[in-house]
Design a protein around this motif. Sequence first.
Motif, short mmCIF file in Angstrom:
data_model
loop_
_atom_site.label_atom_id
_atom_site.label_comp_id
_atom_site.label_asym_id
_atom_site.label_seq_id
_atom_site.Cartn_x
_atom_site.Cartn_y
_atom_site.Cartn_z
N PRO B 9 44.05 -9.78 9.73
CA PRO B 9 44.70 -9.25 8.49
C PRO B 9 44.51 -10.02 7.30
O PRO B 9 44.19 -9.50 6.16
CB PRO B 9 46.21 -9.47 9.03
N ASP B 10 44.03 -11.25 7.38
CA ASP B 10 43.83 -12.04 6.63
C ASP B 10 42.53 -13.04 6.80
O ASP B 10 42.55 -13.54 8.02
CB ASP B 10 44.76 -13.22 5.97
N LEU B 11 41.75 -13.32 5.83
CA LEU B 11 40.65 -14.23 6.39
C LEU B 11 40.12 -15.05 4.93
O LEU B 11 40.11 -14.45 4.02
CB LEU B 11 39.32 -13.28 6.30
N ILE B 12 39.87 -16.44 5.10
CA ILE B 12 39.52 -17.29 4.13
C ILE B 12 38.27 -17.76 4.83
O ILE B 12 37.96 -18.41 5.63
CB ILE B 12 40.62 -18.49 3.94
N LEU B 13 37.33 -17.67 3.67
CA LEU B 13 35.96 -18.06 3.78
C LEU B 13 35.41 -18.94 2.63
O LEU B 13 35.73 -18.71 1.69
CB LEU B 13 34.76 -16.92 3.82
N SER B 76 26.24 -14.18 3.92
CA SER B 76 26.32 -15.01 2.68
C SER B 76 27.43 -14.67 1.51
O SER B 76 27.02 -14.23 0.54
CB SER B 76 24.85 -14.84 2.26
N SER B 77 28.47 -14.79 1.97
CA SER B 77 29.67 -14.14 1.32
C SER B 77 29.89 -14.80 -0.24
O SER B 77 29.22 -16.20 -0.30
CB SER B 77 31.13 -14.58 1.94
N GLN B 78 30.19 -13.92 -1.23
CA GLN B 78 30.11 -14.40 -2.45
C GLN B 78 31.80 -14.34 -3.07
O GLN B 78 32.51 -13.59 -2.60
CB GLN B 78 29.60 -13.57 -3.51
#
Lengths: 120, 109
Positions: B9-13, B76-78
């Motif tokens: 449900p939630d994701l911090i990267l 490679s998240s931005q």
Amino acid sequence: GAGVSQSPSNKVTEKGKDVELRCDPISGHTALYWYRQRLGQGLEFLIYFQGNSAPDKSGLPSDRFSAERTGESVSTLTIQRTQQEDSAVYLCASSLGYQALRRPTYNEQFFGPGTRLTVL
Amino acid sequence: GIQVEQSPPDLILQEGANSTLRCNFSDSVNNLQWFHQNPWGQLINLFYIPSGTKQNGRLSATTVATERYSLLYISSSQTTDSGVYFCAVDSSNFNKFYFGSGTKLNVKP
């Protein structure tokens, strides 16, 4: 136009008043959808049009909600006697819909920017 | 109606990290789409993918229809990837789409 457009972008109304929300689908799209999104929530299906007809109205929350579509173009969603719980973003989407031979076709939905409705 | 479950449900990267978002559905589907809802509320089409695998830049998606799930990969998240990712499925001939509750992604610089 190039995409789905909706108007107004914002609507503030008093409890008990009627409101009309408008959706202009992508030209050539025969299918049109209305959704409701409450703050921080997912999308809730309201109604779907194929051409002028609405095969599925089961998502309309109450008889205060109605929708119509003229031709294979503009649709209006009307909410009568608005209540505070109607406050939400109302999103419209369109897709190519069914081919004349009623075979399912590539049916990707494209969304408009939404109308933010606030009922005081 | 069809049940659609998204996880997490939630994701911090941290910027530059990779992630996988999952969408499980309870019935066979005719249509499946992934959307990104940006902070301004606009739903942006990512993939139309009732089956198979597709790639678009840093994003790719795979749907295994027989096992009733779809995966969205972000590499490679931005910070601009932040927002809510929705999966939507349609199992009927009436094009009634059911949305999952979304995965809220926050990519930190």
